[in-house]
Design a protein around this motif. Sequence first.
Motif, PDB file in Angstrom:
ATOM      1  N   LEU A  88      42.154  29.210  40.894  1.00  0.00           N
ATOM      2  CA  LEU A  88      43.076  29.443  39.787  1.00  0.00           C
ATOM      3  C   LEU A  88      43.614  28.143  39.198  1.00  0.00           C
ATOM      4  CD1 LEU A  88      44.827  31.243  38.005  1.00  0.00           C
ATOM      5  CD2 LEU A  88      46.461  31.434  39.885  1.00  0.00           C
ATOM      6  N   VAL A  89      43.985  27.192  40.065  1.00  0.00           N
ATOM      7  CA  VAL A  89      44.632  25.958  39.614  1.00  0.00           C
ATOM      8  C   VAL A  89      43.903  24.748  40.186  1.00  0.00           C
ATOM      9  CG1 VAL A  89      46.778  24.639  39.546  1.00  0.00           C
ATOM     10  CG2 VAL A  89      46.862  27.138  39.565  1.00  0.00           C
ATOM     11  N   GLY A  95      43.400  18.497  44.577  1.00  0.00           N
ATOM     12  CA  GLY A  95      42.610  19.613  45.067  1.00  0.00           C
ATOM     13  C   GLY A  95      42.805  20.851  44.220  1.00  0.00           C
ATOM     14  N   ALA A  96      42.340  21.977  44.733  1.00  0.00           N
ATOM     15  CA  ALA A  96      42.396  23.239  43.999  1.00  0.00           C
ATOM     16  C   ALA A  96      43.127  24.287  44.818  1.00  0.00           C
ATOM     17  CB  ALA A  96      40.988  23.722  43.666  1.00  0.00           C
ATOM     18  N   LEU A  97      43.757  25.227  44.110  1.00  0.00           N
ATOM     19  CA  LEU A  97      44.425  26.364  44.735  1.00  0.00           C
ATOM     20  C   LEU A  97      43.770  27.646  44.251  1.00  0.00           C
ATOM     21  CD1 LEU A  97      48.222  25.427  44.390  1.00  0.00           C
ATOM     22  CD2 LEU A  97      46.744  25.147  46.390  1.00  0.00           C
ATOM     23  N   THR A  98      43.519  28.551  45.179  1.00  0.00           N
ATOM     24  CA  THR A  98      43.010  29.863  44.806  1.00  0.00           C
ATOM     25  C   THR A  98      44.165  30.756  44.376  1.00  0.00           C
ATOM     26  OG1 THR A  98      43.257  30.781  47.034  1.00  0.00           O
ATOM     27  CG2 THR A  98      41.190  29.613  46.524  1.00  0.00           C
ATOM     28  N   ALA A  99      43.820  31.910  43.826  1.00  0.00           N
ATOM     29  CA  ALA A  99      44.852  32.871  43.453  1.00  0.00           C
ATOM     30  C   ALA A  99      45.654  33.290  44.679  1.00  0.00           C
ATOM     31  CB  ALA A  99      44.212  34.094  42.796  1.00  0.00           C
ATOM     32  N   GLY A 100      44.972  33.407  45.833  1.00  0.00           N
ATOM     33  CA  GLY A 100      45.679  33.745  47.065  1.00  0.00           C
ATOM     34  C   GLY A 100      46.636  32.651  47.505  1.00  0.00           C
TER      35      GLY A 100
END
Length: 574
Positions: A88-89, A95-100
């Motif tokens: 998502l981000v 780094g990256a973040l998932t929707a979870g």
Amino acid sequence: MTASVTQRNCHTDDNAPGPRHLALDYWHALGAPRHRIARALHCDEADIAGSAPETAGLPVAVSAVPWAQRTANALIRKGLTRPPTEQLVFAAGEGALTAGDVAAIVGRVCAGLAARGVGKGTRIAVDATQRLESYLVTLAALLQGATVVRLGDTVGTKALRAMIEAAPAMLTFSDRLDVIGDRIEAGEGVPLDAFAEFAGACPDPSDDFWSALPTVTPDDAAFVGFTSGSTGAPKAMETSHEAVFRSTEIAQRAFGFDASDIFCTATDFTALSAFRSLVTLPFASGGRVVIPNAEARDNPIAMALLCERYGVTQLTAVPGVLRAFAKAGARVTREELASVRTVFSGSGVLDFATADLLRERFSLPVVDYYGGREFATAAYSDPDTPHTMSAGGGFLRDCLAILVDDERRPVAPGEVGEIAVHSDCMTLSPLASIETKGKWAGWHFTGDLGRFLPGGRLEIVGRQKDIIKTAEGTLVSPAEIEGALNALDWVAEACVFSWTDAHGIERIGAAMVGAPPERDAERTAKAAIHDALGPYKTPARILVLDELPRLGRGKPDKARLRQLLTQTEKALSP
């Protein structure tokens, strides 16, 4: 769609629909409840009882979403229920973040806010900078029913303190707490750099977290923004959940964003356009968001490389960044911007020269989000023309516009008049420019001057207060001269303003950042304007500065520039 607005609003005969009648029909077409219509028209519900709407021909695409669900929170909740493993981000360099991931962090922060008594209507102040911490706090505050107060991270000490005083908050998340001081209006202070510690200390959310969140309505305030402070201290402006939702929906429909889109905003999110790009459009479209690092926010070259690395498709930037792209030569090519589908300009006047260079060099559609103008509603330039909303032609979508003369009578088609706007995307705050009584109640008199063109396009010709009447009696629009200055390869940014000389005569003054190599900058710039626009539009004086002084929203401070020019003249006088 907008042609119908032009035809209905430019009539001058007595049988034309009046402004109150148009506004009433507009709200009926939106499917708004009676209490919202009464609020928009500043009247009692009884005053609109039994009204018979005539909505045919109005430029309103009725939302398929029920009224009660037209909130920013509804968009956020929808976005966070996507598959938890879906990215998502992207936080550049982190780094990256998932929707979870986002849902887990936001849920924890919501629980922490609730434990501190934050609920519906509570104000949470946040540095409106492009940072992951600001993004997560904003999501959590909105879900918890709070109103987000967006503090400009580039404003001076005086303006920042004025923002805190104008919109007191229970909690303030900021890395400028030392500047804010111990002002009671700021409430409890949390450094953004300490956000991880704050989130870690929050309790785990309950099992019924989502169902226990406060219910917000379209009428509730989603965020507080501020005017630029050009007439004094910045004034607080509340924007409703309904306005955020509708403006997001209009942008989504106008530009066809989808799940393949990756949004990036190279500005802080004090402006609604950047707020949409960061917070609501990725959720509404199913797309993702890139949060740039500090280097990319300050360096256009780094921003171009960031777009290449993360595959950014929708880029929102201030005109200064776009000018740097256009003038970067071989340092920025279409290869770095290969993934970008559309460039959006906001929070400043995008000049013709920059827009044309971007189209020519990169073959990119360029859309202007109303630029430095005052009617921050559903207004966009047409990406398929060389004109921009700030200095040329554009379209108004899903709102009403009337052009009026000094006596508030509609002008004839093709004539110039002040732009009056009525829209559900406007601020809730009682600004002096929004009428509250009589037949114009609910209409925003923008101070912008424009003329309607065929097909519903609206050409912006300037600001009432900015139009300069020279000693020769010529009326001059600063935007035209700014465009000619910005077209010079060595000018990074220019600002044109009226200035009264020592003899009391109104002159054209200008300031610019940049200088040609081994030449007198002022003399060279004057010669270029003389050749391009003629002697009457050539500034009497041009200041050459390292940077332009700014107001609270980042706009050039013309009052300060006038002072600097006067001081310069006195210093040079014998």
